[in-house]
Design a protein around this motif. Structure first.
Motif, PDB file in Angstrom:
ATOM      1  N   ASN A 113      16.801  16.632 -12.410  1.00  0.00           N
ATOM      2  CA  ASN A 113      17.129  17.580 -13.125  1.00  0.00           C
ATOM      3  C   ASN A 113      16.158  18.566 -13.759  1.00  0.00           C
ATOM      4  OD1 ASN A 113      20.048  17.259 -12.670  1.00  0.00           O
ATOM      5  ND2 ASN A 113      19.745  15.350 -14.049  1.00  0.00           N
ATOM      6  N   GLY A 114      15.378  19.198 -13.266  1.00  0.00           N
ATOM      7  CA  GLY A 114      14.232  19.833 -13.569  1.00  0.00           C
ATOM      8  C   GLY A 114      13.333  18.952 -13.995  1.00  0.00           C
ATOM      9  N   LEU A 115      12.056  19.549 -13.667  1.00  0.00           N
ATOM     10  CA  LEU A 115      10.735  18.684 -13.663  1.00  0.00           C
ATOM     11  C   LEU A 115      10.597  18.167 -15.014  1.00  0.00           C
ATOM     12  CD1 LEU A 115       8.603  17.768 -11.855  1.00  0.00           C
ATOM     13  CD2 LEU A 115       6.890  19.703 -12.644  1.00  0.00           C
ATOM     14  N   ILE A 116      10.226  16.719 -15.471  1.00  0.00           N
ATOM     15  CA  ILE A 116       9.843  16.164 -16.668  1.00  0.00           C
ATOM     16  C   ILE A 116       8.414  15.649 -16.457  1.00  0.00           C
ATOM     17  CG2 ILE A 116      12.233  15.735 -17.394  1.00  0.00           C
ATOM     18  CD1 ILE A 116      11.730  12.836 -16.577  1.00  0.00           C
ATOM     19  N   SER A 117       7.764  15.426 -17.381  1.00  0.00           N
ATOM     20  CA  SER A 117       6.157  14.693 -16.959  1.00  0.00           C
ATOM     21  C   SER A 117       6.476  13.233 -16.744  1.00  0.00           C
ATOM     22  CB  SER A 117       5.556  14.984 -18.260  1.00  0.00           C
ATOM     23  OG  SER A 117       6.125  14.238 -19.369  1.00  0.00           O
ATOM     24  N   VAL A 118       5.449  12.655 -16.176  1.00  0.00           N
ATOM     25  CA  VAL A 118       5.390  11.156 -16.277  1.00  0.00           C
ATOM     26  C   VAL A 118       5.187  10.624 -17.218  1.00  0.00           C
ATOM     27  CG1 VAL A 118       3.696   9.373 -14.961  1.00  0.00           C
ATOM     28  CG2 VAL A 118       3.803  11.754 -13.890  1.00  0.00           C
ATOM     29  N   GLU A 119       4.708  11.160 -18.341  1.00  0.00           N
ATOM     30  CA  GLU A 119       4.724  10.521 -19.735  1.00  0.00           C
ATOM     31  C   GLU A 119       6.077  10.508 -20.084  1.00  0.00           C
ATOM     32  OE1 GLU A 119       0.929  11.771 -18.374  1.00  0.00           O
ATOM     33  OE2 GLU A 119       2.774  13.093 -18.534  1.00  0.00           O
ATOM     34  N   GLU A 120       6.861  11.452 -20.221  1.00  0.00           N
ATOM     35  CA  GLU A 120       8.106  11.437 -20.611  1.00  0.00           C
ATOM     36  C   GLU A 120       9.021  10.486 -19.919  1.00  0.00           C
ATOM     37  OE1 GLU A 120      12.021  14.135 -21.088  1.00  0.00           O
ATOM     38  OE2 GLU A 120      10.188  15.215 -20.548  1.00  0.00           O
ATOM     39  N   GLY A 176       0.805  -0.918  -0.085  1.00  0.00           N
ATOM     40  CA  GLY A 176       0.060   0.127  -0.048  1.00  0.00           C
ATOM     41  C   GLY A 176       0.782   1.100   0.055  1.00  0.00           C
ATOM     42  N   TYR A 177       1.996   1.086  -0.197  1.00  0.00           N
ATOM     43  CA  TYR A 177       2.800   2.393  -0.115  1.00  0.00           C
ATOM     44  C   TYR A 177       3.123   3.059  -1.390  1.00  0.00           C
ATOM     45  CZ  TYR A 177       6.493   5.855   0.627  1.00  0.00           C
ATOM     46  OH  TYR A 177       7.188   7.219   0.796  1.00  0.00           O
ATOM     47  N   ILE A 178       2.880   4.091  -1.647  1.00  0.00           N
ATOM     48  CA  ILE A 178       2.902   4.906  -2.948  1.00  0.00           C
ATOM     49  C   ILE A 178       3.093   6.491  -2.508  1.00  0.00           C
ATOM     50  CG2 ILE A 178       0.535   5.249  -3.400  1.00  0.00           C
ATOM     51  CD1 ILE A 178       2.907   4.181  -6.040  1.00  0.00           C
ATOM     52  N   GLU A 179       3.941   7.322  -3.454  1.00  0.00           N
ATOM     53  CA  GLU A 179       3.875   8.734  -3.372  1.00  0.00           C
ATOM     54  C   GLU A 179       2.921   9.498  -4.189  1.00  0.00           C
ATOM     55  OE1 GLU A 179       8.002   9.822  -3.322  1.00  0.00           O
ATOM     56  OE2 GLU A 179       8.473   8.699  -1.508  1.00  0.00           O
ATOM     57  N   ALA A 180       2.422  10.450  -3.967  1.00  0.00           N
ATOM     58  CA  ALA A 180       1.572  11.257  -4.653  1.00  0.00           C
ATOM     59  C   ALA A 180       2.355  12.518  -5.272  1.00  0.00           C
ATOM     60  CB  ALA A 180       0.468  11.818  -3.795  1.00  0.00           C
ATOM     61  N   HIS A 181       2.304  12.438  -6.650  1.00  0.00           N
ATOM     62  CA  HIS A 181       3.184  13.504  -7.259  1.00  0.00           C
ATOM     63  C   HIS A 181       2.333  14.508  -8.065  1.00  0.00           C
ATOM     64  CE1 HIS A 181       5.859  15.396 -10.232  1.00  0.00           C
ATOM     65  NE2 HIS A 181       5.162  14.825 -11.315  1.00  0.00           N
ATOM     66  N   HIS A 182       2.665  15.824  -7.715  1.00  0.00           N
ATOM     67  CA  HIS A 182       1.681  16.956  -8.186  1.00  0.00           C
ATOM     68  C   HIS A 182       2.357  17.237  -9.721  1.00  0.00           C
ATOM     69  CE1 HIS A 182       0.978  17.663  -4.009  1.00  0.00           C
ATOM     70  NE2 HIS A 182      -0.091  18.578  -4.480  1.00  0.00           N
ATOM     71  N   ALA A 226      -5.447  28.877  -6.583  1.00  0.00           N
ATOM     72  CA  ALA A 226      -5.573  27.555  -7.489  1.00  0.00           C
ATOM     73  C   ALA A 226      -5.740  26.464  -6.755  1.00  0.00           C
ATOM     74  CB  ALA A 226      -4.293  27.537  -8.495  1.00  0.00           C
ATOM     75  N   THR A 227      -6.504  25.526  -7.059  1.00  0.00           N
ATOM     76  CA  THR A 227      -6.978  24.243  -6.586  1.00  0.00           C
ATOM     77  C   THR A 227      -6.390  23.002  -7.505  1.00  0.00           C
ATOM     78  OG1 THR A 227      -9.200  24.219  -7.853  1.00  0.00           O
ATOM     79  CG2 THR A 227      -9.134  25.509  -5.577  1.00  0.00           C
ATOM     80  N   THR A 228      -6.386  21.871  -6.473  1.00  0.00           N
ATOM     81  CA  THR A 228      -5.657  20.791  -7.115  1.00  0.00           C
ATOM     82  C   THR A 228      -6.593  19.658  -7.209  1.00  0.00           C
ATOM     83  OG1 THR A 228      -3.467  21.474  -6.514  1.00  0.00           O
ATOM     84  CG2 THR A 228      -3.622  19.080  -6.916  1.00  0.00           C
ATOM     85  N   LYS A 229      -6.967  19.247  -8.441  1.00  0.00           N
ATOM     86  CA  LYS A 229      -8.012  17.981  -8.430  1.00  0.00           C
ATOM     87  C   LYS A 229      -7.135  16.737  -8.265  1.00  0.00           C
ATOM     88  CE  LYS A 229      -9.393  19.375 -12.570  1.00  0.00           C
ATOM     89  NZ  LYS A 229      -8.415  20.484 -12.717  1.00  0.00           N
ATOM     90  N   LEU A 230      -7.947  15.542  -7.955  1.00  0.00           N
ATOM     91  CA  LEU A 230      -7.207  14.256  -8.242  1.00  0.00           C
ATOM     92  C   LEU A 230      -6.630  13.763  -9.173  1.00  0.00           C
ATOM     93  CD1 LEU A 230     -10.028  12.393  -5.996  1.00  0.00           C
ATOM     94  CD2 LEU A 230      -7.891  13.197  -5.275  1.00  0.00           C
ATOM     95  N   SER A 231      -7.236  14.383 -10.267  1.00  0.00           N
ATOM     96  CA  SER A 231      -6.627  14.190 -11.555  1.00  0.00           C
ATOM     97  C   SER A 231      -5.008  14.587 -11.658  1.00  0.00           C
ATOM     98  CB  SER A 231      -7.655  14.350 -12.809  1.00  0.00           C
ATOM     99  OG  SER A 231      -7.792  15.805 -12.591  1.00  0.00           O
ATOM    100  N   ASP A 232      -4.920  15.879 -11.247  1.00  0.00           N
ATOM    101  CA  ASP A 232      -3.768  16.592 -11.244  1.00  0.00           C
ATOM    102  C   ASP A 232      -2.446  15.789 -10.421  1.00  0.00           C
ATOM    103  OD1 ASP A 232      -4.870  18.786 -12.516  1.00  0.00           O
ATOM    104  OD2 ASP A 232      -5.434  19.760 -10.740  1.00  0.00           O
TER     105      ASP A 232
END
Length: 225
Positions: A191-198, A153-159, A170-176
Motif C-alpha cells: 500500500n505504497g512504499l514503506i522502508s525496510v526499517e519501518e 540461496g534464494y533471496i530478492e533484491a529490493h531497491h 542516476a546510479t544505484t550502489k550495492l548499499s541502495d
C-alpha cells in the motif's frame, strides 16, 4: 513524488482490470507515495491518454496499455487494461517499479510491458553474490532453512528507492539494495512504499515478549516473592 504509469497499471489490476476514473484515482492515491500532485486526477488521466492508442496524445512506439471501455466519444470515464480478460483470481503482478507484468488464466493473452527504466541484471547478480547470508533483512527468515535445497540461496533484491523514481542518469550502489524474502518484499510495496526499517519495526512490535529468564544460580520456588 510523481504518479507513474506503473501506479495506474497496478491500480487497474487491483480493481479487476477495469474501473471508473474516480475509483481509479482513489486507488492510485492509496498506492502512490506521497506527496501527491495537486491535480492528481489530471495526472492520472494524462497517463491513460499517453499510453492509449485511442488518443491523440499517444506516440508511436509507446506501450499501448489502456483503452476507453465505451470509447472516448461516450465520455463515460471508464478505462481498462488493454487485452485484459476477466479470469479467476489467479493474476500475478510483478511489483518491481521498472516492469509491469499482467497475466490472466493459462492459455489466455498475456500483456508484458517493459517501461523505460530498466533494472541492471549485473548489479542484482553482483549484490546477491556479495551476500554472506541469505536471511531476509526484515524477518530474518532463511528460505533454505524453510524449504531445504529448494530454497537454498534464494533471496530478492529490493531497491530502497524505486527504480521508477530515479532521476535520469542516476546510479544505484550495492548499499541502495536490500535482501528480502518474497513475503516481506510484497508487504513493503503493498500500500505504497514503506522502508525496510519501518517493516522491521512493525514485525518487532508484533512479536510477543519472552518471559524474563532467571539469573544463573537462582532457583525459583513456588509461593515465594
Amino acid at each position: 513524488m510523481p504518479i507513474s504509469v506503473s501506479h495506474v497499471v497496478q491500480a487497474l489490476d487491483d480493481l479487476g482490470g477495469e474501473a471508473q476514473i474516480g475509483d481509479l484515482l482513489r486507488r492510485v492515491l492509496e498506492i502512490a507515495p506521497k506527496p501527491h500532485p495537486k491535480f492528481a486526477r489530471n495526472v492520472v488521466r494524462g497517463r491513460l491518454y499517453q499510453f492509449s492508442s485511442q488518443t491523440s496524445a499517444y506516440k508511436a512506439g509507446t506501450p499501448d496499455l489502456f483503452e476507453s471501455v465505451d470509447g472516448l466519444e461516450a465520455n463515460t470515464g471508464r478505462w481498462r487494461l488493454k487485452g485484459w480478460q476477466s479470469a479467476p483470481d489467479d493474476t500475478d503482478v510483478v511489483l518491481d517499479e521498472a516492469e509491469v507484468d499482467v497475466e490472466a488464466a493459462e492459455g489466455r493473452r498475456r500483456l508484458r510491458v517493459h517501461l523505460g527504466r530498466e533494472r541492471s541484471r549485473r548489479l542484482i547478480k553482483t549484490f546477491k553474490d556479495s551476500l554472506t547470508s541469505f536471511a531476509c533483512e526484515a524477518c530474518k527468515t532463511d528460505l533454505g532453512e524453510v524449504y531445504g535445497d529448494l530454497g537454498q540461496g534464494y533471496i530478492e533484491a529490493h531497491h530502497r528507492l524505486p527504480v521508477a523514481q530515479l532521476e535520469d542518469g542516476a546510479t544505484t550502489k550495492l548499499s541502495d539494495l536490500a535482501a528480502l524474502c518474497p513475503n516481506c518484499h510484497r508487504m513493503i510495496h503493498r500500500n505504497g512504499l514503506i522502508s525496510v526499517e519501518e517493516l522491521v519495526e512493525r514485525l518487532e512490535a508484533r512479536r510477543q515478549p519472552y518471559p524474563m529468564a532467571a539469573e544463573p544460580g537462582v532457583v525459583w520456588v513456588e509461593g515465594e516473592d
